[in-house]
Each structure stands twice: as C-alpha cells, then as structure tokens.
Design an enzyme around this catalytic site. Structure first.
Site, short mmCIF file in Angstrom:
data_model
loop_
_atom_site.label_atom_id
_atom_site.label_comp_id
_atom_site.label_asym_id
_atom_site.label_seq_id
_atom_site.Cartn_x
_atom_site.Cartn_y
_atom_site.Cartn_z
N ASP A 97 3.29 9.55 -0.93
CA ASP A 97 2.19 8.90 -0.52
C ASP A 97 1.94 7.51 -1.80
O ASP A 97 1.88 7.64 -2.84
CB ASP A 97 1.02 9.60 -0.53
N HIS B 116 0.91 -1.17 0.29
CA HIS B 116 0.13 0.19 0.10
C HIS B 116 0.90 1.15 -0.15
O HIS B 116 0.40 2.40 -0.16
CB HIS B 116 -0.90 0.11 1.14
C1 GDG Z 1 -2.12 3.65 3.18
C2 GDG Z 1 -0.89 4.30 2.56
C3 GDG Z 1 -2.75 4.29 0.51
C4 GDG Z 1 -8.02 9.63 7.95
N1 GDG Z 1 -8.45 10.33 8.73
C5 GDG Z 1 -9.73 10.06 9.33
C6 GDG Z 1 -10.26 9.12 8.43
N2 GDG Z 1 -9.21 8.80 7.54
C7 GDG Z 1 -9.41 7.63 6.41
C8 GDG Z 1 -9.56 8.44 5.19
C9 GDG Z 1 -9.08 7.32 4.18
C10 GDG Z 1 -7.85 6.79 4.99
O1 GDG Z 1 -8.13 7.12 6.21
C11 GDG Z 1 -6.57 7.24 4.84
O2 GDG Z 1 -5.93 6.92 3.63
P1 GDG Z 1 -4.60 7.38 2.97
O3 GDG Z 1 -4.68 7.00 1.72
O4 GDG Z 1 -4.62 8.78 3.04
O5 GDG Z 1 -3.40 7.15 3.93
P2 GDG Z 1 -3.05 5.83 4.88
O6 GDG Z 1 -3.93 5.44 5.83
O7 GDG Z 1 -1.62 6.37 5.18
O8 GDG Z 1 -2.95 4.55 3.84
C12 GDG Z 1 -1.72 5.37 1.32
C13 GDG Z 1 -3.62 3.71 1.38
O9 GDG Z 1 -2.63 2.91 2.30
C14 GDG Z 1 -4.36 2.62 0.61
O10 GDG Z 1 -3.42 1.87 0.07
O11 GDG Z 1 -3.26 5.32 -0.25
O12 GDG Z 1 -0.85 5.95 0.52
O13 GDG Z 1 -0.02 5.40 3.15
O14 GDG Z 1 -9.91 6.38 3.86
O15 GDG Z 1 -10.95 8.47 4.91
N3 GDG Z 1 -11.49 8.45 8.42
C15 GDG Z 1 -12.11 8.99 9.44
N4 GDG Z 1 -11.72 9.90 10.26
C16 GDG Z 1 -10.49 10.47 10.22
O16 GDG Z 1 -10.13 11.34 10.85
N5 GDG Z 1 -13.33 8.47 9.65
#
Ligand code: GDG
Length: 755
Positions: A396, A187
């Site tokens: 990212d 990821h």
């Molecule tokens: C890894 C990789 C890749 C975040 N804050 C809150 C919240 N979130 C949820 C978002 C989103 C998820 O968390 C964050 O996803 P990201 O993609 O931005 O980042 P990582 O968690 O670091 O994920 C990344 C991912 O895996 C998938 O392969 O995209 O690059 O680092 O879904 O909605 N959700 C809620 N409250 C928050 O405060 N409910």
C-alpha cells in the site's frame, strides 16, 4: 532554510499562485438520477486530503489564492452537453472537466492503469497485463489531459499532477510550456528496479522521462524515492546528487512527502454529539462483543483474504475468545469491471461463509460482513466503536484508513494492527506491525491487541496522534508546494546569473579596451559536448575556426587548459597558435612551436602503491578501466553499469582517502572518473603561471567542472569567470552549455577584428 524565507515562500504560495491540481478523477462525480445529472463528492484519500488543503487555502487570512481542479468527471456526455457542463464546472465547482470516451476509459483506466501499472507497482507481476493497445490509450489520454490543461493554463500557474494515471503528463506539459512549474505526486508505491524493468523498454523510459518533466516528484516513503532514483540511473543513466538532477538546463528533484490526513476533521467529527450518539447506537447493536474492524476497497493489494485466514487461525488457537469477539468486515465495491476483483470477491464470500459456518452458532456470528460503501459519518462512528483495527495490505502506498482510525479514537483507546508493507508503517511505529503473509503472526497480533492493557493502548495512541496532528494533510501539501516554489526561486537565481546579454556587453566592452587579453578555455563540456567515448569528442570545424580567429589577434593569449593527455591535445590543436595545458596543469606547451614541459617536477613514487588498487576496481567492474597519465592515475567508469559504477566510485574514493593520508596526492571524483593526482598540480597553479608571465589587463576563464574551480579561485577580481551548466561555483557568471560558450567566443573574436 531560515524562518523568514520559509514564510516568504509560504505567503507567495497563498498570494500569487493559481494552483492547477490535475488528477484522473475530479473531486465530484456526475451521476444520473431519474434522468437528471447530479454531482456527488468522489471518495478516496487523494480527494479528501487535497480538498482539505485547498479549503485551508481559502480560509487563510491572506486568501487570494485560486485553484482549479482538472480531471475526469466520471461521466460520458454528448459534445453539445460538454460545453455547457464545462461552464458549470468552472463557475460552480472550481473544476475543469476532461471528457474521455468509453473506449479510452476501458483501455486507459481499466486497462493500462489498473491491469498494468497497479498490479506491477504493488508487486503482483503475475496479474499484470502488457498490452500495446492499453499503452497507446495511456499515451492518448495523457495527451488529452495535456490539451485540457493547456486550454486554461496561465504562465504563472503552478501545476500539481497526481498519481499513476498521469505519469506522462509532466513531460507533455514541459514540451508545450518549457518554463511551467510542475510537481508530481505518486500515491502508490514506486516499485524496485527488478519489477519496474518488466515494463517494455519503451514504456519504462517514457514513464521515467514523463515524470522527470516535473520539477519536483514526490513519494510517500524514502524507499519509493530511492527505487525511483535507482530506476532513473539504471534505465536513463542520470546520476543524482541527494535526489537532485540537472536535466536539460532544469533542476529536477525527487523527495519524500508522507501524506497525512485531515486530523482535525476526524478528531472533531468524532467528538460531535451526532457521532457520539451514532457510536453509542452501534455499540449497543454490537452487544458486549469485542469488535475488530476491517474496512477496505475491494482490492487484492489490501490483503483481505490473508486477514480472514489470520482471524480464522486466531479463532482456532483461542477457543476462550469464541462468543466474545466479532470481525466487522466492510468491503467497499471498486473497479467492478476488472476480472481479478470479481474473483477476489467470490473468494472473500466463500471464506466468510466457511469461518462463520465452522465457528459460529445461533448466538454468535464471528464475522459481520458488508459489501458496500459507508458514508463518512457512519465510518467515523465505526472507527470509534471498534476495539481493534486490522489493516493488513500486501502493499500500500500509504494507507489512510490506519491513520483515520487512530485520529478518531478521541479517548485514545483502541489498537491498530498494521502491515509493515503499508507506507503508513514507516510513521505509525507504535502500532502492532505484522507481515501480512504470515498468518500466524496476524493471529498472534489479534490476541495481543484484544488483551492489551488500556494504559498501553493509550500510551501508543498518544504518540501516534501527536504525530498525525503535526504531520497532517495540510502540512503535507504545504511542504510539497513550498519545495516546488523554492525550486522556481533557485531557477530564477541561476537564470539571473546566467543571462548572457548582461554578461556579453560589459565583457566585450572590457575586451575592446584591453591591451593584453588572456583567455583560459577548458575543453570537454565547455567547448564540446561529452561523448561516451572520449576520443569521439573531437573539436568541430566551427570551434577550430573561432579559436583560429581569436589566436590571430595579437593582443590575445589563448590557453586551452584541459585534463586530457598531451598527445590528444597536440593532435587536435597542435596547428593553432595557442598555448596548451594538459593533465589539469601537469604539462604546458606555451606556444605552437615549443616543446611540452612539466610545470612542477614530478614525484611519481606514489604511483606503484596506488595503481594495484585502481586495477583491482577495474577488474571488479566490467567496462571500467585505468588510465595512466604522467602526473595522475584515473579510474574511468563512464561505460560501466551506471549504478555499480557510482557505488564503487564512492567506495574507491573512501579507500583512497584513507590509503593516501600520508602521500602527497589529491583524490578527486569527477564526471564518471576517480582521479589520483600529484599534489600541487592543478589548473590554478597553471593559470597562475600564465597570469604572472603575461600580465594581462583582461582575463576570461571558462570551465564546466570542479577542476576549473581551482582556476576560478586564483583569478584577479576583475576577471570574467564563467561556469558552464547549473552548479555551485566560484565563477561570477554562468552559461547553460557549450553552444552559448561558442556564441560568446565568436562575438569576442568578431569584436577583436572590428576594432
Ligand atoms: C491511494 C493509495 C494512499 C474508503 N472506504 C470508504 C471510504 N474510504 C476512504 C477512507 C480513506 C480512503 O478512502 C482510502 O484511502 P487508502 O489510503 O486506504 O487507499 P486508496 O484509496 O487506495 O488510495 C494509498 C492514498 O492513495 C493516498 O495517497 O494512502 O496507499 O492506494 O480516506 O476514508 N470513505 C467512506 N466510505 C467508505 O466506505 N466515506
């Protein structure tokens, strides 16, 4: 692939498999409230995305699929409680918990995962800690996961391992269950070779070998896939063909699968009356300000500090926006025990204070700052209420926030500013793309976004939404699983061809009843294993004795047909009563006591023209050299830098093909060699010579590379042709390796003598 085939595989996905999803965290986390253990949904892209896929399987009309999610439940419990909890997890949550000690969570999760791999894979080598104890713990926890999977796995299960915490697991599982079908998805970014090589040599090898234990390895972007393939070539020396390898009789494939979001969920929730109401309230409380949204986990990779500086520069350069714009900054607590995160939190706090102090007044606070988790519904309301989303990670893997923002904009207004360092930037081309280290560019992007015409916003979002709707998370997972299953199909097809019992019996039967038997045997890769130094690949005593035994049967004509030179073949096999063919058919020696002779008169006038070109490449690439044979010239690069060798071999072939357009030669690319050979000289022509002369009623030909295909092609219908290894071939049968070939030849020799 034809539609019916896809459908067949898709139905199989749903009907017959049980999917074991393995990730560091379970989708539920245990928390203690008032002395009682309760469970709450874990957050993050992986959990929400995969849950959507698994739910989609449940709702399917063909629903019959099962899944179990294996992972850490977020709590440490006593041994007695473990068993009770396990049962609870399995029956209530379709989950199988892997319990880890506090010590392991320290050195494994906060240590190797988050202080070594995370910073290094996100291009922060100076933040990476290289600690042998962390590594040992990483190995130990991967083994713990292996044990947990082995406790519940059934042979037909499909295993899907997720993310950088478990990169050793595919190989560990393969060692325990060689036939298991395993996929792995990373990821986060896979870094370039120059960063990856900073890991201790042993660690980098074990990580790559660990990943290659899977059948399919998935990445978010084409670049990550390419970087991985490059590391495999440079560190392990395995060359790939369009992302595919054959490793220990197994197909392994690396492929790009950009992860989507649950588009419908975001879109529909955004349209629901509750969210509409919440959005309206939020907008009211935000007043008439234009609102820029920034929401991320607290992480140095997310570029929050750069974002704040960009906003500061924007305010400095655009006084007319003072009092009209607000940055809603939400930072979600994360990895609280890691020191870098605490430092960053302090830095953000100070910068927010400074910007608010410099530009703000009693009526206007430029940044509204919250350091807390936001539940999903308010999060969607926030997406809807903000005019601009500012997403500026320094690196990212994908970034789902960017996609979720676009999906939640049901009226298609809103502007996304997105870092080109996020995997998502490869797909969301209509966003305003910025380089996150360029503060001026962020400031300009903010101005452009805030002043963008409504029609232009809609035009851009329409295009992005259409793509996000089509390429959602269910499609991502489905594509991955379907690809994985098709690798199993391919493997089964190959095994059916390769199963030696079905080959051996009829072959021996035909041989027994035949009067004249003609056996064509290639040498390297067929009768002996490849060696780095070709001269070291001498025939074993076992092989010589089998050949001797075959040759002593008067009904057999054994022809050793190789690309090697005459001298080597003579030195190794000169005492046997067999025929020798050297240089892929250029020279033949029909019997032990006969002289070598050329099969076709040689016209070598082309050599002086080609030799300088090959020598030029030999000078360019240390470790490569040119071999001059009677009917061919060969550029060898087995001992050279594998990556340069492979790249220059392609370039050389290209040049040679152009250069030799009017010369009667063939240009061939073999195993770590490029060969230019006189036209008409090949194993097929040599084979034909023996076929015409001997008129056999039993023919067997065994070979392992493309030069043997020339022979397979000209054989009579009734011949037994066998290709060694896993490749496309004209041969009717397949054997896995030279050991199986020797076993078959031994049986053939025995059969002859037992008549
Ligand atoms: C890894 C990789 C890749 C975040 N804050 C809150 C919240 N979130 C949820 C978002 C989103 C998820 O968390 C964050 O996803 P990201 O993609 O931005 O980042 P990582 O968690 O670091 O994920 C990344 C991912 O895996 C998938 O392969 O995209 O690059 O680092 O879904 O909605 N959700 C809620 N409250 C928050 O405060 N409910």
């Amino acid at each position: 692939m034809p539609a019916e085939k896809l459908y067949a595989i898709k139905s199989e996905t749903i009907k017959i498999m049980r999917l074991l999803v393995v990730s560091n965290r379970l989708p539920v986390t245990g928390v203690e409230r008032n002395g009682k253990l309760q469970f709450q949904k874990s957050v993050g892209g992986l959990v929400s995305g995969l849950s959507a896929y698994l739910d989609s399987l449940k709702g399917s009309p063909l629903a019959n699929s099962e899944y179990v999610w294996v992972g850490w439940p977020g709590i440490t419990v006593s041994d007695r409680e473990k068993e009770r909890l396990k049962a609870d997890f399995v029956t209530r949550l379709q989950a199988y918990p892997v319990f880890l000690s506090e010590r392991d969570m320290g050195a494994f999760y906060l240590g190797f995962c988050n202080k070594t791999i995370w910073p290094l894979f996100h291009y922060f080598p100076d933040r990476a800690t290289f600690d042998e104890d962390y590594w040992k713990s990483y190995v130990r926890v991967n083994e713990t996961f292996r044990n947990a999977v082995l406790e519940i796995i059934q042979p037909e299960d499909v295993v899907w391992v997720h993310d950088y915490h478990l990169m050793l697991l595919p190989k560990l599982l393969r060692e325990a269950m060689p036939d298991i079908l395993t996929g792995f998805f990373l990821h986060i970014p896979f870094p370039s070779f120059e960063l990856f090589r900073l890991l201790a040599r042993k660690w980098s090898r074990e990580i790559l070998e660990g990943l290659l234990g899977a059948n399919l390895i998935g990445f978010h972007t084409h670049e990550y896939t390419q970087y991985f393939l490059r590391c495999v070539l440079r560190i392990l020396g395995h060359e790939h063909d369009m992302g595919r390898f054959v490793i220990n009789q197994r197909f392994v494939k690396a492929e790009t699968f950009p992860m989507g979001i649950d588009f419908q969920r975001f879109h529909h929730t955004a349209l629901s009356p509750e969210i509409q109401k919440e959005t309206a309230q939020l907008k009211k409380s935000l007043g008439d300000f234009n609102v820029i949204l920034s929401i991320d986990r607290l992480d140095y990779t997310k570029g929050v500090v750069q974002r704040l500086r960009g906003y500061e520069a924007f305010l400095r350069q655009n006084p007319h926006w003072h009092g009209r714009v607000i940055l809603a900054l939400v930072v979600v607590p994360s990895r609280i025990g890691v020191e870098h995160y605490q430092q960053m939190k302090r830095q953000i706090d100070e910068l927010v204070g400074k910007i608010n102090g410099t530009f703000g007044n009693l009526k206007w606070t430029p940044i509204l700052y919250q350091y807390k988790f936001v539940p999903i519904e308010p999060l969607i309301a926030l997406y809807r209420a903000c005019d601009v989303a500012l997403v500026t990670p320094l690196r990212d893997g994908m970034n789902l926030i960017a996609k979720e923002y676009v999906a939640s904009r049901t009226d298609q207004t809103g502007v996304l500013i997105l870092s080109e360092m996020a995997g998502a930037a490869k797909e969301l081309r209509e966003a305003i793309l910025i380089n996150p280290t360029d503060i001026e560019e962020i400031a300009e992007a903010l101005k452009e976004a805030l002043e963008m015409e409504r029609e232009e916003q809609i035009r851009r979002n329409q295009a992005m939404q259409a793509r996000l709707r089509r390429c959602d998370v269910v499609r991502w997972a489905d594509d991955f699983i379907r690809d994985l299953l098709s690798l199993r199909e391919e493997r089964r097809g190959w095994e059916a061809k390769a199963s030696s019992p079905s080959l051996q019996e009829p072959l021996l039967h035909s041989a027994r009843t035949a009067e004249r038997r003609l056996l064509f045997l290639d040498y390297d890769g067929t009768l002996a294993e490849f060696e780095g130094d070709p001269q070291k690949a001498k025939p074993s005593a076992q092989l010589l004795s089998i050949l001797q035994s075959l040759a002593s049967d008067l009904r057999n004509d054994v022809v050793l047909i190789s690309g090697r030179d005459k001298a080597t073949l003579h030195r190794w096999f000169g005492t046997l009563s067999i025929a020798l063919v050297a240089e892929h058919g250029a020279w033949i020696k029909e019997q032990k006591d006969m002289q070598w002779r050329m099969l076709a008169p040689s016209a070598n006038d082309w050599k002086p023209k080609i030799l300088p070109l090959l020598e030029f490449y030999a000078d360019r690439l240390p470790g490569s050299w040119v071999e001059q044979k009677d009917c061919s010239l060969v550029w060898h690069y087995r001992k050279a830098d594998p990556e340069q060798g492979s790249a220059w071999a392609k370039e050389l072939v290209d040049e040679l093909v152009n250069f030799t357009a009017n010369i009667d030669v063939h240009v061939l690319q073999g195993s770590k060699v490029v060969e230019v050979r006189q036209a008409g000289v090949n194993k097929g022509t040599a084979g034909m010579h023996f076929l015409t002369q001997k008129r056999p009623d039993f023919v067997l030909a065994i070979g392992d590379d493309s030069t043997d295909e020339d022979l397979f092609r000209i054989l009579p219908q009734t011949a037994y042709s066998i290709r060694v290894g896993m490749s496309q071939s004209h041969a009717k049968f397949t054997l896995p390796d030279h050991r199986e070939v020797l076993r078959l030849l031994d049986a053939l020799a025995q059969a002859g003598h037992n008549l």
